[in-house]
Design an enzyme around this catalytic site. Structure first.
Site, short mmCIF file in Angstrom:
data_model
loop_
_atom_site.label_atom_id
_atom_site.label_comp_id
_atom_site.label_asym_id
_atom_site.label_seq_id
_atom_site.Cartn_x
_atom_site.Cartn_y
_atom_site.Cartn_z
N ARG A 133 0.82 -1.22 0.00
CA ARG A 133 0.00 0.00 0.00
C ARG A 133 0.84 1.26 0.00
O ARG A 133 0.63 2.17 -0.80
CB ARG A 133 -0.91 0.02 1.23
CG ARG A 133 -2.03 -0.98 1.22
CD ARG A 133 -2.68 -1.08 2.61
NE ARG A 133 -3.69 -2.11 2.66
CZ ARG A 133 -3.42 -3.41 2.69
NH1 ARG A 133 -2.17 -3.83 2.67
NH2 ARG A 133 -4.39 -4.30 2.74
N THR A 134 1.81 1.34 0.91
CA THR A 134 2.56 2.59 1.08
C THR A 134 3.40 2.89 -0.15
O THR A 134 3.40 4.03 -0.64
CB THR A 134 3.45 2.51 2.33
OG1 THR A 134 2.64 2.20 3.46
CG2 THR A 134 4.16 3.82 2.58
N LYS B 268 24.37 -6.94 -1.17
CA LYS B 268 25.80 -7.26 -1.25
C LYS B 268 26.59 -6.60 -0.12
O LYS B 268 27.82 -6.67 -0.09
CB LYS B 268 26.37 -6.80 -2.59
CG LYS B 268 25.69 -7.44 -3.80
CD LYS B 268 26.22 -6.82 -5.09
CE LYS B 268 25.47 -7.37 -6.30
NZ LYS B 268 25.90 -6.71 -7.55
N ARG C 76 11.46 3.66 3.66
CA ARG C 76 10.96 2.72 4.67
C ARG C 76 12.11 1.83 5.06
O ARG C 76 12.79 1.26 4.20
CB ARG C 76 9.79 1.89 4.14
CG ARG C 76 9.44 0.72 5.07
CD ARG C 76 8.13 0.08 4.76
NE ARG C 76 7.03 0.94 5.19
CZ ARG C 76 5.76 0.52 5.27
NH1 ARG C 76 5.45 -0.71 4.98
NH2 ARG C 76 4.82 1.36 5.66
N HIS D 124 5.33 6.53 11.46
CA HIS D 124 4.82 6.45 10.08
C HIS D 124 3.92 7.66 9.88
O HIS D 124 2.70 7.55 9.86
CB HIS D 124 4.05 5.14 9.92
CG HIS D 124 3.72 4.77 8.51
ND1 HIS D 124 4.00 5.60 7.42
CD2 HIS D 124 3.13 3.66 7.98
CE1 HIS D 124 3.59 5.01 6.32
NE2 HIS D 124 3.07 3.83 6.62
#
Length: 313
Positions: A55-56, A83, A105, A133
């Site tokens: 969603r975000t 890596k 995020r 958030h």
């Protein structure tokens, strides 16, 4: 507004109202046949996601594209991060590419704050660990305002896994700024140690607060973040803190039910409640695009007024 959006606590009341008012104007774009404005043409927004998200990430991508920004999606899986590349090196790479805004995020609380010190562009926190958030809180407040009007004095109850919820923390801070009375309800094991420093009331009795609530926001039980037994069984949790049709009937007639998603149907919320007319869950997804358009527009300094401009053909 400041140059970055790291925490809902960074927003003053005027800042928050500016975002919500701008989102209201930009929401009109969604009803047009051509859902695009030329406001951020020539700007580059990077979606930097180190955690899985549906969603975000899609919401931020849609928001940037509707404002005509160029969007670069960066996923940690399959990138140099796998890596061993550090966050700082990734940030410097983005800086070299000329990113005007970075939406991040990350699983580590504080990562957006660190990133803001390394890049010239604006940083938007799309969720960091169990910290915050802020754009979820903005879209939630936007949804409440559309359904209930002014939030001053409204009673909002947030229920569930507060300990692991960045959504809960951001909502408590933003709703307090907007004048709402917030109560968090959870078993003691799912409340943070410093909950007494939050600007909210605390209750362990869901049935006791339901009749006084204008909004009830159910939180997902984040089992992927749990490294111990926080409650006896899922069934026991659902019996004491789940929202079913019987509990929904105890709410005032005007009250609404919210959930940031994704839902555990049958655990924190019953299917018939999630799909009821009092539920705003689908609205929240749609409103998320408008709220994030407003954030990007205000942070990236759209020189044109948000509304009243020609749509892009």
């Amino acid at each position: 507004m400041k140059r970055h959006l790291i925490s809902a606590g960074d927003l003053t009341r005027d800042d928050a109202l500016l975002v919500l008012d701008t989102a209201e104007e930009l929401a009109q774009v969604a009803s047009r046949s051509i859902k695009k404005l030329p406001t951020l043409r020539g700007r580059t927004v990077v979606n930097l996601f180190f955690e899985d998200s549906t969603r975000t990430r899609i919401s931020f991508e849609a928001a940037a594209k509707r404002l005509s920004a160029d969007v670069i999606n960066f996923s940690a899986k399959g990138s140099s991060v796998s890596k061993g590349e550090s966050l700082k090196d990734t940030a410097l790479t983005l800086e070299a590419m000329g990113a005007d805004g970075v939406v991040i995020r990350h699983g580590a609380s504080g990562a957006p704050h660190r990133l803001a010190g390394w890049v010239q562009g604006s940083v938007v926190n799309a969720g960091d660990g169990t910290h915050e958030h802020p754009t979820q809180a903005l879209l939630d407040a936007f949804t409440m305002r559309k359904r209930l009007g002014d939030l001053e004095g409204r009673k909002v109850t947030i229920v569930g896994d507060v300990l692991h919820s960045r959504v809960a923390r951001s909502n408590v801070l933003l709703l307090h700024t907007l004048g709402a009375d917030v109560t968090v309800v959870a078993p003691p094991t799912l409340l943070p140690v410093a909950i007494d420093t939050w600007p909210c009331a605390v209750s362990y009795d869901l049935d006791g607060v339901l009749p006084k609530s204008d909004v009830i926001m159910m939180l997902r039980v984040q089992q992927e973040r749990m490294n111990a037994s926080y409650f006896p069984t899922v069934r026991e949790y659902s019996r004491r803190y789940g929202l079913d049709s019987e509990r929904m009937a105890a709410l005032p007639d005007h009250a609404i039910v919210m959930h940031p998603g994704p839902m555990n149907r049958g655990v924190e919320i019953a299917a018939e409640v999630a799909d009821s007319v009092r539920s705003t869950i689908v609205e929240q997804v749609a409103n998320g695009v408008s709220a994030r358009m407003a954030v990007l527009y205000l942070l990236l300094g759209g020189s044109e007024p948000a509304i009243g401009m020609e749509v892009q053909e």
